[in-house]
Every structure is written in structure tokens, then in C-alpha cells.
Design a protein around this motif. Structure first.
Motif, PDB file in Angstrom:
ATOM      1  N   GLY A 165       0.775  -1.232   0.000  1.00 58.95           N
ATOM      2  CA  GLY A 165       0.000   0.000   0.000  1.00 58.95           C
ATOM      3  C   GLY A 165       0.803   1.277   0.000  1.00 58.95           C
ATOM      4  O   GLY A 165       2.012   1.299   0.237  1.00 58.95           O
ATOM      5  N   ALA A 166       0.064   2.371  -0.269  1.00 56.22           N
ATOM      6  CA  ALA A 166       0.685   3.680  -0.454  1.00 56.22           C
ATOM      7  C   ALA A 166       1.291   4.237   0.831  1.00 56.22           C
ATOM      8  O   ALA A 166       2.264   4.982   0.787  1.00 56.22           O
ATOM      9  CB  ALA A 166      -0.351   4.644  -1.010  1.00 56.22           C
ATOM     10  N   THR A 167       0.704   3.881   1.984  1.00 55.29           N
ATOM     11  CA  THR A 167       1.230   4.421   3.240  1.00 55.29           C
ATOM     12  C   THR A 167       2.644   3.897   3.488  1.00 55.29           C
ATOM     13  O   THR A 167       3.546   4.663   3.840  1.00 55.29           O
ATOM     14  CB  THR A 167       0.305   4.032   4.410  1.00 55.29           C
ATOM     15  N   ILE A 168       2.829   2.585   3.258  1.00 54.84           N
ATOM     16  CA  ILE A 168       4.161   1.995   3.431  1.00 54.84           C
ATOM     17  C   ILE A 168       5.121   2.603   2.410  1.00 54.84           C
ATOM     18  O   ILE A 168       6.265   2.943   2.733  1.00 54.84           O
ATOM     19  CB  ILE A 168       4.093   0.458   3.300  1.00 54.84           C
ATOM     20  N   ALA A 169       4.653   2.757   1.161  1.00 50.64           N
ATOM     21  CA  ALA A 169       5.499   3.342   0.103  1.00 50.64           C
ATOM     22  C   ALA A 169       5.970   4.735   0.516  1.00 50.64           C
ATOM     23  O   ALA A 169       7.163   5.065   0.390  1.00 50.64           O
ATOM     24  CB  ALA A 169       4.734   3.408  -1.209  1.00 50.64           C
ATOM     25  N   SER A 170       5.053   5.552   1.023  1.00 49.99           N
ATOM     26  CA  SER A 170       5.444   6.928   1.378  1.00 49.99           C
ATOM     27  C   SER A 170       6.401   6.922   2.580  1.00 49.99           C
ATOM     28  O   SER A 170       7.328   7.730   2.638  1.00 49.99           O
ATOM     29  CB  SER A 170       4.214   7.799   1.640  1.00 49.99           C
ATOM     30  N   MET A 171       6.195   5.989   3.507  1.00 50.70           N
ATOM     31  CA  MET A 171       7.099   5.921   4.664  1.00 50.70           C
ATOM     32  C   MET A 171       8.506   5.489   4.238  1.00 50.70           C
ATOM     33  O   MET A 171       9.501   6.057   4.698  1.00 50.70           O
ATOM     34  CB  MET A 171       6.556   4.928   5.704  1.00 50.70           C
ATOM     35  N   ILE A 172       8.577   4.480   3.348  1.00 55.47           N
ATOM     36  CA  ILE A 172       9.895   4.005   2.892  1.00 55.47           C
ATOM     37  C   ILE A 172      10.617   5.121   2.139  1.00 55.47           C
ATOM     38  O   ILE A 172      11.797   5.378   2.373  1.00 55.47           O
ATOM     39  CB  ILE A 172       9.738   2.759   1.988  1.00 55.47           C
ATOM     40  N   SER A 173       9.900   5.788   1.241  1.00 55.22           N
ATOM     41  CA  SER A 173      10.579   6.820   0.438  1.00 55.22           C
ATOM     42  C   SER A 173      11.037   7.979   1.333  1.00 55.22           C
ATOM     43  O   SER A 173      12.099   8.560   1.111  1.00 55.22           O
ATOM     44  CB  SER A 173       9.683   7.321  -0.688  1.00 55.22           C
ATOM     45  N   TYR A 174      10.256   8.297   2.366  1.00 60.00           N
ATOM     46  CA  TYR A 174      10.665   9.349   3.300  1.00 60.00           C
ATOM     47  C   TYR A 174      11.933   8.917   4.046  1.00 60.00           C
ATOM     48  O   TYR A 174      12.882   9.701   4.198  1.00 60.00           O
ATOM     49  CB  TYR A 174       9.532   9.617   4.299  1.00 60.00           C
ATOM     50  N   GLY A 175      11.942   7.645   4.472  1.00 62.87           N
ATOM     51  CA  GLY A 175      13.110   7.110   5.184  1.00 62.87           C
ATOM     52  C   GLY A 175      14.352   7.150   4.317  1.00 62.87           C
ATOM     53  O   GLY A 175      15.436   7.561   4.774  1.00 62.87           O
ATOM     54  N   ILE A 176      14.205   6.751   3.037  1.00 61.33           N
ATOM     55  CA  ILE A 176      15.357   6.763   2.114  1.00 61.33           C
ATOM     56  C   ILE A 176      15.844   8.197   1.927  1.00 61.33           C
ATOM     57  O   ILE A 176      17.050   8.479   1.973  1.00 61.33           O
ATOM     58  CB  ILE A 176      14.977   6.129   0.759  1.00 61.33           C
ATOM     59  N   GLU A 177      14.901   9.093   1.736  1.00 63.69           N
ATOM     60  CA  GLU A 177      15.244  10.500   1.487  1.00 63.69           C
ATOM     61  C   GLU A 177      16.041  11.080   2.661  1.00 63.69           C
ATOM     62  O   GLU A 177      17.038  11.768   2.476  1.00 63.69           O
ATOM     63  CB  GLU A 177      13.942  11.283   1.284  1.00 63.69           C
ATOM     64  N   LYS A 178      15.579  10.754   3.848  1.00 63.51           N
ATOM     65  CA  LYS A 178      16.256  11.257   5.050  1.00 63.51           C
ATOM     66  C   LYS A 178      17.640  10.609   5.182  1.00 63.51           C
ATOM     67  O   LYS A 178      18.628  11.270   5.545  1.00 63.51           O
ATOM     68  CB  LYS A 178      15.406  10.936   6.289  1.00 63.51           C
ATOM     69  N   ALA A 179      17.711   9.311   4.851  1.00 63.13           N
ATOM     70  CA  ALA A 179      18.982   8.588   5.007  1.00 63.13           C
ATOM     71  C   ALA A 179      20.055   9.110   4.062  1.00 63.13           C
ATOM     72  O   ALA A 179      21.232   9.163   4.433  1.00 63.13           O
ATOM     73  CB  ALA A 179      18.752   7.099   4.772  1.00 63.13           C
ATOM     74  N   VAL A 180      19.672   9.483   2.848  1.00 64.42           N
ATOM     75  CA  VAL A 180      20.692   9.919   1.877  1.00 64.42           C
ATOM     76  C   VAL A 180      20.906  11.435   1.904  1.00 64.42           C
ATOM     77  O   VAL A 180      21.801  11.944   1.233  1.00 64.42           O
ATOM     78  CB  VAL A 180      20.331   9.475   0.432  1.00 64.42           C
ATOM     79  N   SER A 181      20.078  12.144   2.661  1.00 66.16           N
ATOM     80  CA  SER A 181      20.186  13.608   2.677  1.00 66.16           C
ATOM     81  C   SER A 181      21.468  14.074   3.363  1.00 66.16           C
ATOM     82  O   SER A 181      21.957  13.441   4.301  1.00 66.16           O
ATOM     83  CB  SER A 181      18.975  14.197   3.406  1.00 66.16           C
ATOM     84  N   LYS A 182      21.984  15.211   2.862  1.00 70.00           N
ATOM     85  CA  LYS A 182      23.162  15.812   3.504  1.00 70.00           C
ATOM     86  C   LYS A 182      22.737  16.537   4.780  1.00 70.00           C
ATOM     87  O   LYS A 182      23.567  16.901   5.607  1.00 70.00           O
ATOM     88  CB  LYS A 182      23.827  16.797   2.543  1.00 70.00           C
ATOM     89  N   HIS A 183      21.436  16.819   4.885  1.00 69.48           N
ATOM     90  CA  HIS A 183      20.930  17.542   6.064  1.00 69.48           C
ATOM     91  C   HIS A 183      19.771  16.784   6.701  1.00 69.48           C
ATOM     92  O   HIS A 183      18.642  17.285   6.740  1.00 69.48           O
ATOM     93  CB  HIS A 183      20.455  18.950   5.670  1.00 69.48           C
ATOM     94  N   PRO A 184      20.033  15.590   7.211  1.00 67.96           N
ATOM     95  CA  PRO A 184      18.916  14.809   7.779  1.00 67.96           C
ATOM     96  C   PRO A 184      18.249  15.501   8.960  1.00 67.96           C
ATOM     97  O   PRO A 184      17.090  15.247   9.267  1.00 67.96           O
ATOM     98  CB  PRO A 184      19.591  13.496   8.211  1.00 67.96           C
ATOM     99  N   GLU A 185      18.993  16.416   9.619  1.00 75.13           N
ATOM    100  CA  GLU A 185      18.431  17.101  10.792  1.00 75.13           C
ATOM    101  C   GLU A 185      17.274  18.030  10.404  1.00 75.13           C
ATOM    102  O   GLU A 185      16.456  18.404  11.250  1.00 75.13           O
ATOM    103  CB  GLU A 185      19.532  17.883  11.535  1.00 75.13           C
ATOM    104  N   LYS A 186      17.213  18.390   9.104  1.00 77.21           N
ATOM    105  CA  LYS A 186      16.134  19.292   8.663  1.00 77.21           C
ATOM    106  C   LYS A 186      14.807  18.556   8.501  1.00 77.21           C
ATOM    107  O   LYS A 186      13.749  19.174   8.406  1.00 77.21           O
ATOM    108  CB  LYS A 186      16.508  19.949   7.331  1.00 77.21           C
ATOM    109  N   PHE A 187      14.887  17.215   8.430  1.00 74.44           N
ATOM    110  CA  PHE A 187      13.647  16.439   8.244  1.00 74.44           C
ATOM    111  C   PHE A 187      12.809  16.482   9.514  1.00 74.44           C
ATOM    112  O   PHE A 187      13.316  16.282  10.617  1.00 74.44           O
ATOM    113  CB  PHE A 187      13.975  14.996   7.851  1.00 74.44           C
TER     114      PHE A 187
END
Lengths: 151, 502
Positions: free
Chosen positions: B272-294
Motif C-alpha cells: 500500500g501507499a502508506t508503506i510506500a510513502s514511509m519508505i521513500s521518506y526514510g530513504i530520502e532522510k537517510a541519503v540527505s546531507k541535512h537529515p536534521e532538517k527532516f
């Protein structure tokens, strides 16, 4: 929600016994192979087993899905009162017709559940009923249940 | 080349005035449903299902699909402006979207949500267009044992992935299957569980169950408590809604991440879409240079989940339209709709009704474009919907539910059953029983039983036929592994913890 899960398990176990009991009356095999009783019998057995597992997990205190939806008993009361109103309106459908039942349901819900004034409640109820009559009866031609007044 | 020819066929179907109108109606209703926190796409589709009986199936599917993906656009609006997700898959958008609104950046947050939704939604449709036809061609080799195996795997995955308790997921699945087999047995014409009611000889109508479980139960849940929140003011003018060039640059990876994660998670039944959005948010935060901004207003934190929950719509339609296996509540309703319109969902659907498949695909390209317009320059108008008093709204939903159910068979028993399923849906939510396995079980119950019995007719009663054929053996093994995985996980955890206790 330990109690709720135990109750759910007991109700489902009861349903499973009913499913099994009815399945035993049906043919397990037929001339085409498996009969109409095969799947229901196994469904009943599986549901019964899982219901017991659900009760067991709750009583033994396994940490699986232990939280509830939240909300207060007053909130639950409001939800159940709304459901009661809906069921009353459904019971009246056959006697009073859709339009009158809907007016009564809406008026009572808005007045009692939302604590709006009687005039606001009546405007919402009558306006909504009029909208339903226009859209479903007049425009779409859906035959709504009719009361003694012809609507 | 063949794909382009088929796409041009689809465009010729989707661009007729009738289908364009239904597409617009669908995405419009979808946006409204997405914005309104009180009612979700499953409830809206369930209520509208009876009204589609008189429509051409292609037009009806175009409209219902429009509600499905349109709601994902609208869902972000309340997440950003009210911190209340309009639909479950927008819950992650609240984290950064609402913070952006608090910082006076509601416009760019809404803008990036619409742009990410458009990009990912469009690529999701591209994925659907490229993946579904070959999968359907492959599935043409399927005989009853393979159908039984694929449906069993689908049901197992949904039971496993939705909700937190596998036991509850399985109970919901089996209860749904039982509901699905009520009525006359297809092989012997014997009645099962009809309680002597003639109206139940044809079984319980899916519309009755879905309207009860989703529309009525949603109202009951909302009656418990009303969250009052202040609506942030929107900046005037399109320019203030558009993100800056730097914002778009910051979101480059989020667009790709959201698209890919959403599409591939969408392929899995039950995820489902809820899991998809959570995973993509997690990936985005993990690869971000500024994870503290999330969590504090990072624009990528809006773009990634919004992209994922839109791309998921395209992915979710792949198994539905190529195999006849739905992966979510809405998927189950779309599948039920195909049955109700007299079509045969499965691998032959694309071959037998190319105008439907390609018409829907083409309409989704058009629909995503329409949604971009509806959700960028017109978003201030849609926001006014949030000012509608709830007390004027929910009686209408209850009224539409009654009329919708009654109009299916003109049966009072159906309306009573809808009331019963409304209470059941409410109690299921209170006790955390997932809904998706129940509706999927109900839709797939009869086809699964039919496939099993046909398989055993082929083998003259020998169950090993299910495990001797490579495809069915692989799929059933996967289902068994999924079922056993929680127990294995628990045992391995216990082993790890064991020495520590000593």
C-alpha cells in the motif's frame, strides 16, 4: 484492548463452530470432486484455531498489536448512538419511506449529536432530503423507498 | 512499437468528450475526497459503485480510477494546512509539510506536493503501461493450479502486510472468504449459509459490504471525536504557490526516489501507499546531507512521500489488470466493479478488452495533467471545502450509503446488512483488525475455491498437482514462507535474547 480482543476471539470462535456445523450438512465430496462442504469446513476449522490463538496471545500477554484505536467511552457512545439512529432510520424506511426517514435521522443527529439549534437541524434535514429527491428521484430516476405520502 | 500503437488506441478512447468528462469528474471527486478528512477513496468508490452500473465499463473505470489517484493529490492539502492527513498515505506529508506551512511556506509545500505527485504519478502510469501487458501474456500460461497459487499468495501477502497482527490479518481474510462463498455453490447449485433467505441465494453483494465497512464505519469513527484545527492561510496568486528553482533542485532525488519506491511497493499486494510513502521518506532522510532538517520543514520530506503515494497507484493497477489480483481496498473494489460490469478480470482482460486497459492508461496521463491544474492554481478554491461544517456532511454520506445500497437490488435486507457491516467496520478499526484482507478475501473467495476445485478435478483429487507444477509450487512456497516468517523471526529473536537473560 485485551478484553476487546478476547471478546472478538470468542465471537469468531462461535461463528467458526456455526460454519463447521453447517458445513457438515453439506457434501464434502461431489461427483465433480470436492463438494460444497470442503472449503467451509476447513475455513471453520482455521477460523476456530486462529480465534483461540488470538485469545491465547491476549491472555498470555504477547506484545503483538496490543494498542487500541484510542478514543473515550463517551466517544464510543456517540458512535454507537449514531449507529442506533441509522438502524432506526433503516427500520422506518419500509414504513415512512426514504425522504421522511432521512429527515428524521438528520434532524435528530444534528440536534442531539451536534447540539445545533432545532432550526439549523431542520434546515440541514429538509435541505438534504430535498437534494436527495432532486438528484436521485427526479434526475437519476432511482426509485427510493416510498412512504404513505407517496415520497 | 506495439505499445505506441496501443497507446494511440487508448488516447482515441480517453480523449472522447464522454470519457474526458468522466475522467474530470473522477479526479475532481478524488481531489475533494482527498481533501475531506472524513471520507476516504474506498468509501467514495463504494458509494458511487451502484451508480456506475448504467455506464459503459471503460468510462466507469476511468472515473473510479480518477477517484483513486485523484484522492492522493488532495490528501496532501489537509496534511500541509491542517496537520491532518486527508487520507492515510498522506500521513508522512504532515511531518514536513505542516512545518513548512508554520514557517509561512504553505504555498511551496502545496506546489511541490502537486509537482511530485504529477511526476511520480505519470511515471507510475508509464510503469503500468510497460509492465502489465507482458505480465498478462506470461499469465496466459496459467491453469487452475497457478490461479489458485497466485490468489493464495495475494491473500497471504495482504494478511501479512496490512495491520500489525498476522493473526488478525488471517482472521479477517478467512472471514472475508466465508462471506464470499455465501450463496449458491457454483458446481452443485447447493445453497450455503443463506439462512433460508431467497435474497442471499446470489450471495451478499460486494457493494453492501464495502459501503458498510468504509462509508458508514468511517462516519462512526469520526463521530467519536472531532479535531478542531486552524487552517493556514494560503498565499494569493500562482507565483506564490510555485516552488523556487532551488526547491526543485533540492527535490531531484526525491522525485526519482518517490517514483521508484511507490511503483515497486505498489506491485506488492497489501503493502500500500502508506508503506510506500514511509519508505521513500526514510530513504530520502537517510541519503540527505541535512537529515536534521527532516521533520522541521524539509521540502524533500514533502516531495518524496507525495511522489511515492501517487506512483503506487500505477504499480497497484499492474497485478489488478494483468492477473486480476487486487492489492488494496480500492483495488478490491475496482476488481469487484469489473465483475459487476460483466467482465472477466485476469490475464485475458487486456487481450479481450484492449480499449478498457489502454483507455484507462491514457486517461491516467490526462488525469494526472488535470490534477496538476486542479491542485496548483485551483487549490485555494478546494481549500474552501474544508470550511464546510461536518454536521452538514455526514448525514449526506449516510443518506448516499442507504440509497446506493438500496438501488443495487431494491432490497431492504441489503440496507440492514449495510448497517451491520458499518458496525462491524467500526469495531474492526477499534480492535485493529485490518479491512483490506476482509474485502480481498470476499472478492477472491469464490474464484479461489473454483480454482482449487478445478485443479483437483484435473488431478482426479490429487492435491500434489498444486506442488508439482513449477509456477504454482513457487508461488505456494512463497506464501508458506511469508506465513512462517513471523514465527521464524520470533524464534531467532528468542535465541538471540536467550544468553542475555542468563
Amino acid at each position: 484492548m485485551t478484553k476487546g480482543d478476547v471478546w472478538a476471539g470468542l465471537i469468531l470462535a462461535g461463528l467458526a463452530i456455526f460454519i463447521i456445523q453447517q458445513a457438515l450438512v453439506l457434501d464434502y465430496f461431489s461427483e465433480y470432486g470436492l463438494g460444497p462442504g470442503f472449503l467451509p469446513l476447513w475455513l471453520g476449522i482455521v477460523i476456530f484455531t486462529l480465534s483461540l490463538a488470538l485469545i491465547g496471545i491476549r491472555i498470555l500477554g504477547r506484545p503483538e498489536a496490543f494498542e487500541n484505536e484510542g478514543g473515550t467511552s463517551a466517544g464510543t457512545g456517540r458512535a454507537l448512538a449514531t449507529w442506533g439512529g441509522l438502524m432506526l432510520a433503516i427500520a422506518l424506511l419500509n414504513v415512512l419511506g426514504f425522504i421522511t426517514s432521512f429527515v428524521l435521522l438528520t434532524f435528530l443527529l444534528v440536534l442531539v449529536m451536534d447540539r445545533r439549534s432545532p432550526s439549523t437541524s431542520m434546515v440541514v434535514a429538509v435541505g438534504g432530503a430535498l437534494g436527495f429527491y432532486l438528484v436521485f428521484s427526479a434526475i437519476l430516476g432511482v426509485p427510493l423507498p416510498q412512504g404513505p405520502w407517496g415520497f | 512499437m506495439e505499445t505506441l500503437q496501443n497507446l494511440s488506441l487508448g488516447l482515441s478512447v480517453a480523449l472522447t468528450l464522454t470519457n474526458l468528462s468522466w475522467c474530470f469528474i473522477g479526479v475532481f471527486i478524488g481531489t475533494v475526497v482527498g481533501i475531506l478528512p472524513g471520507i476516504g477513496p474506498p468509501g467514495a468508490i463504494a458509494m458511487l459503485l451502484p451508480l456506475t452500473f448504467k455506464l459503459d465499463p471503460t468510462s466507469a473505470f476511468i472515473m473510479l480510477a480518477g477517484i483513486y489517484y485523484g484522492a492522493k493529490y488532495g490528501g496532501s492539502t489537509t496534511s500541509i494546512l491542517l496537520n491532518i492527513p486527508g487520507e492515510p498515505s498522506s500521513v508522512v506529508t504532515c511531518l514536513d509539510g505542516y512545518q513548512m506551512a508554520r514557517q509561512g511556506r504553505a504555498g511551496p509545500a502545496l506546489g511541490i506536493a502537486a509537482i511530485a505527485s504529477f511526476i511520480a504519478g505519470t511515471f507510475g502510469v508509464l510503469g503500468l503501461m510497460l509492465a502489465a501487458p507482458p505480465l498478462a501474456r506470461f499469465a496466459l500460461r496459467f491453469a487452475p493450479p497457478e490461479y489458485f497459487a497466485v490468489m493464495s499468495l495475494g491473500l497471504t501477502m495482504v494478511a501479512y502486510l496490512t495491520g500489525k497482527s498476522v493473526v488478525k490479518g488471517l482472521l479477517a481474510t478467512f472471514f472475508g472468504i466465508w462471506l464470499g462463498i455465501i450463496g449458491t455453490d457454483l458446481f452443485t447449485a447447493q445453497s450455503r449459509y443463506t439462512f433460508g433467505q431467497v435474497e442471499l441465494v446470489d450471495g451478499i453483494d460486494f457493494t453492501v459490504v464495502s459501503i458498510g465497512l468504509f462509508a458508514v464505519a468511517e462516519i462512526l469513527v469520526n463521530m467519536e471525536s472531532r479535531v478542531k484545527a486552524d487552517l493556514f492561510k494560503l498565499p494569493k496568486g500562482l507565483r506564490n504557490l510555485l516552488p523556487k528553482l532551488q526547491d526543485l533542485k533540492d527535490c531531484r532525488f526525491a522525485f526519482v526516489n518517490g517514483t521508484l519506491v511507490g511503483f515497486f511497493v505498489g506491485l506488492l499486494p497489501g503493502a500500500g501507499a502508506t508503506i510506500a510513502s514511509m519508505i521513500s521518506y526514510g530513504i530520502e532522510k537517510a541519503v540527505s546531507k541535512h537529515p536534521e532538517k527532516f521533520g522541521a520543514g524539509a521540502i524533500e520530506g514533502v516531495a518524496a512521500p507525495e511522489g511515492a503515494n501517487n506512483s503506487d497507484a500505477g504499480g497497484g493497477l499492474v497485478p489488478l489488470l494483468s492477473l486480476g489480483i487486487p492489492g488494496s481496498n480500492v483495488g478490491a473494489m475496482l476488481l469487484a466493479a469489473l465483475y459487476l460490469w460483466g467482465l472477466r478480470p485476469g490475464p485475458l482482460l487486456i487481450h479481450e478488452h484492449p480499449e478498457l486497459f489502454w483507455g484507462v492508461v491514457a486517461s491516467m496521463y490526462v488525469g494526472n495533467f488535470l490534477l496538476l491544474i486542479l491542485n496548483l492554481p485551483l487549490v485555494p478554491i478546494f481549500v474552501q471545502i474544508l470550511r464546510l461544517p461536518y454536521f452538514a456532511l455526514y448525514p449526506m454520506v449516510l443518506g448516499i450509503s442507504i440509497v446506493g445500497v438500496y438501488s443495487v437490488n431494491y432490497s431492504f435486507l441489503d440496507v440492514w446488512l449495510m448497517g451491520f457491516f458499518g458496525l462491524l467496520g467500526y469495531l474492526m478499526r477499534k480492535l485493529h483488525f485490518p479491512m483490506a484482507p476482509l474485502v480481498l478475501g470476499m472478492v477472491l473467495g469464490k474464484p479461489t475455491e473454483r480454482a482449487l476445485r478445478q485443479s483437483l478435478m484435473m488431478s482426479q483429487g490429487d492435491f500434489t498437482i498444486l506442488f508439482m507444477r513449477p509456477i504454482s509450487a513457487t508461488l505456494l512456497s512463497a506464501a508458506v514462507i511469508i506465513l512462517l516468517s513471523p514465527t521464524v523471526q520470533r524464534l531467532s529473536l528468542r535465541e538471540k535474547k536467550g544468553p542475555q537473560r542468563v
